[in-house]
Design an enzyme around this catalytic site. Structure first.
Site, short mmCIF file in Angstrom:
data_model
loop_
_atom_site.label_atom_id
_atom_site.label_comp_id
_atom_site.label_asym_id
_atom_site.label_seq_id
_atom_site.Cartn_x
_atom_site.Cartn_y
_atom_site.Cartn_z
N GLY A 1 0.81 -1.22 0.00
CA GLY A 1 0.00 0.00 0.00
C GLY A 1 0.84 1.26 0.00
O GLY A 1 2.03 1.22 -0.32
N HIS B 1 3.94 2.01 -8.24
CA HIS B 1 2.99 0.89 -8.11
C HIS B 1 1.99 0.93 -9.27
O HIS B 1 1.65 -0.11 -9.84
CB HIS B 1 2.19 0.99 -6.81
CG HIS B 1 3.00 0.81 -5.56
ND1 HIS B 1 3.17 1.81 -4.64
CD2 HIS B 1 3.67 -0.27 -5.08
CE1 HIS B 1 3.91 1.37 -3.63
NE2 HIS B 1 4.22 0.11 -3.87
N GLN C 1 7.94 -9.27 7.81
CA GLN C 1 9.15 -8.83 7.11
C GLN C 1 9.77 -7.58 7.74
O GLN C 1 10.72 -7.02 7.21
CB GLN C 1 8.87 -8.61 5.63
CG GLN C 1 7.99 -7.43 5.28
CD GLN C 1 7.60 -7.43 3.81
OE1 GLN C 1 6.78 -8.24 3.36
NE2 GLN C 1 8.20 -6.54 3.03
N GLY D 1 8.74 -4.32 -8.67
CA GLY D 1 9.59 -3.22 -9.10
C GLY D 1 11.06 -3.56 -8.93
O GLY D 1 11.43 -4.31 -8.03
N GLN D 2 11.88 -2.93 -9.77
CA GLN D 2 13.34 -3.16 -9.68
C GLN D 2 13.94 -2.48 -8.45
O GLN D 2 15.06 -2.77 -8.09
CB GLN D 2 14.01 -2.63 -10.96
CG GLN D 2 15.50 -2.94 -11.03
CD GLN D 2 16.22 -2.18 -12.10
OE1 GLN D 2 15.72 -2.06 -13.22
NE2 GLN D 2 17.39 -1.65 -11.79
N LYS D 3 13.19 -1.58 -7.82
CA LYS D 3 13.80 -0.83 -6.71
C LYS D 3 14.31 -1.79 -5.63
O LYS D 3 15.41 -1.64 -5.14
CB LYS D 3 12.84 0.19 -6.10
CG LYS D 3 13.61 1.11 -5.15
CD LYS D 3 12.82 2.28 -4.73
CE LYS D 3 11.71 1.87 -3.79
NZ LYS D 3 12.23 1.37 -2.49
N SER E 1 9.19 5.73 -3.44
CA SER E 1 9.07 4.74 -2.38
C SER E 1 7.95 5.19 -1.44
O SER E 1 7.79 6.40 -1.21
CB SER E 1 10.39 4.68 -1.58
OG SER E 1 10.17 4.06 -0.33
O1 PAF Z 1 7.73 -5.00 -2.06
C1 PAF Z 1 6.78 -5.02 -1.24
O2 PAF Z 1 5.96 -4.12 -1.19
C2 PAF Z 1 6.67 -6.19 -0.29
O3 PAF Z 1 7.91 -6.64 0.11
C3 PAF Z 1 5.82 -7.35 -0.84
C4 PAF Z 1 6.47 -7.96 -2.07
C5 PAF Z 1 4.43 -6.84 -1.18
C6 PAF Z 1 5.69 -8.44 0.22
O4 PAF Z 1 5.09 -7.96 1.38
#
Ligand code: PAF
Length: 279
Positions: free
Chosen positions: A31, A37, A61, A147-149, A185
């Site tokens: 989000g 995005h 994560q 994305g490549q970022k 970002s």
């Molecule tokens: O790149 C992200 O936004 C996240 O790491 C992802 C791939 C949605 C996993 O939570």
């Protein structure tokens, strides 16, 4: 746009579409959507006929609870943005829908998850593979776009897909940048105007290294980049690495595809960026 919060309902709906021959493309996100995005959604529309976007701020994560707490969650604005680009389906589950209590399993995709970002954010890529594996199992996309970022994330997910033989094609899309070069970002909203100016050193340095790049001068170029970034006020360098783009090991003369990757904390915000130097 159809909006699902329950995986069973989404799965049922997608099964019907798939039975009618739909090619399902998938853009997983956390989000706070920005034009980067939305460019993934537009690319996804070219590659299939049903686009699913997920918005889920995945707690597993984040190795820093403060970072998780302050992660932006402007869901109503995100929904508007997705509707404006005609995204077909939003999957926006809550944590209980994605995790059945205290799940302690993770996938081990090998050394890649421990390099660079993995060294600075222990467990980060285990959280990413855990949630992306779950999302792939729920959505069963034909194609998934990233994305490549977060270049390392793309390599990590590619490795997971290949190790587990997951039937999904992965597509990496170019980094979207503001006019002055700053990589877009979701975290940029935390930058003060002064931070934002200082953050430009990252893309400027990557560009300058790309222009000067020669495999004969890797160490000097890396040192030059580190010096330039360290001189910038308000910026604390995590790493600047000229790496083999396939393995993310430090590059050598015999490397075939080179990439420069950088991570730094600007003010209080951690940013990453990269540029492919030579293919
Ligand atoms: O790149 C992200 O936004 C996240 O790491 C992802 C791939 C949605 C996993 O939570």
């Amino acid at each position: 746009m159809k909006n699902f919060t329950k995986k069973a309902e989404l799965q049922q709906y997608l099964a019907t579409l798939r039975a009618g021959g739909a090619i399902v493309t998938f853009v997983p996100t956390m989000g706070a959507l920005h034009p980067g995005h939305l460019s993934l959604i537009k690319q996804a529309q070219q590659l299939g006929n049903v686009v699913v976007c997920s918005i889920f701020v995945n707690p597993t994560q984040f190795n820093d609870t403060k970072d998780l707490e302050i992660y932006p969650r402007p869901i109503l604005e995100d929904i508007k943005k997705l509707e404006q680009v005609n995204c077909d389906i939003l999957f926006n589950p809550d944590v209980d829908e994605m995790y059945a209590g205290n799940e302690s399993w993770h996938l081990d995709i090998g050394e890649l998850e421990g390099l660079l970002e993995g060294k600075f954010r222990p467990g980060h890529y285990q959280g990413v593979t855990q949630v992306v594996y779950k999302l792939f199992t729920i959505v069963k996309p034909d194609i998934a776009l990233f994305g490549q970022k977060d270049y390392q994330q793309f390599l990590v997910i590619s490795r997971m897909v290949s190790l587990l033989n997951l039937p999904v094609k992965l597509v990496m899309c170019p980094i979207a940048r503001d006019a002055d070069g700053l990589a877009l970002s979701s975290r940029n909203i935390h930058l003060t105007p002064a931070d934002r100016q200082h953050a430009l050193i990252l893309s400027k340095t990557l560009n300058s290294i790309k222009q000067q790049f020669s495999p004969d001068h890797i160490d000097q170029l890396q040192q030059q980049a580190v010096t330039a970034i360290n001189k910038e006020p308000g910026v604390t360098l995590g790493y600047f690495e000229i790496a083999d783009a396939e393995t993310l090991h430090p590059a050598s003369k015999s490397t075939k595809k080179f990439i420069a990757l950088v991570a730094a904390t600007v003010g209080k915000t951690r940013l990453i960026d990269n540029v492919v130097l030579k293919d």
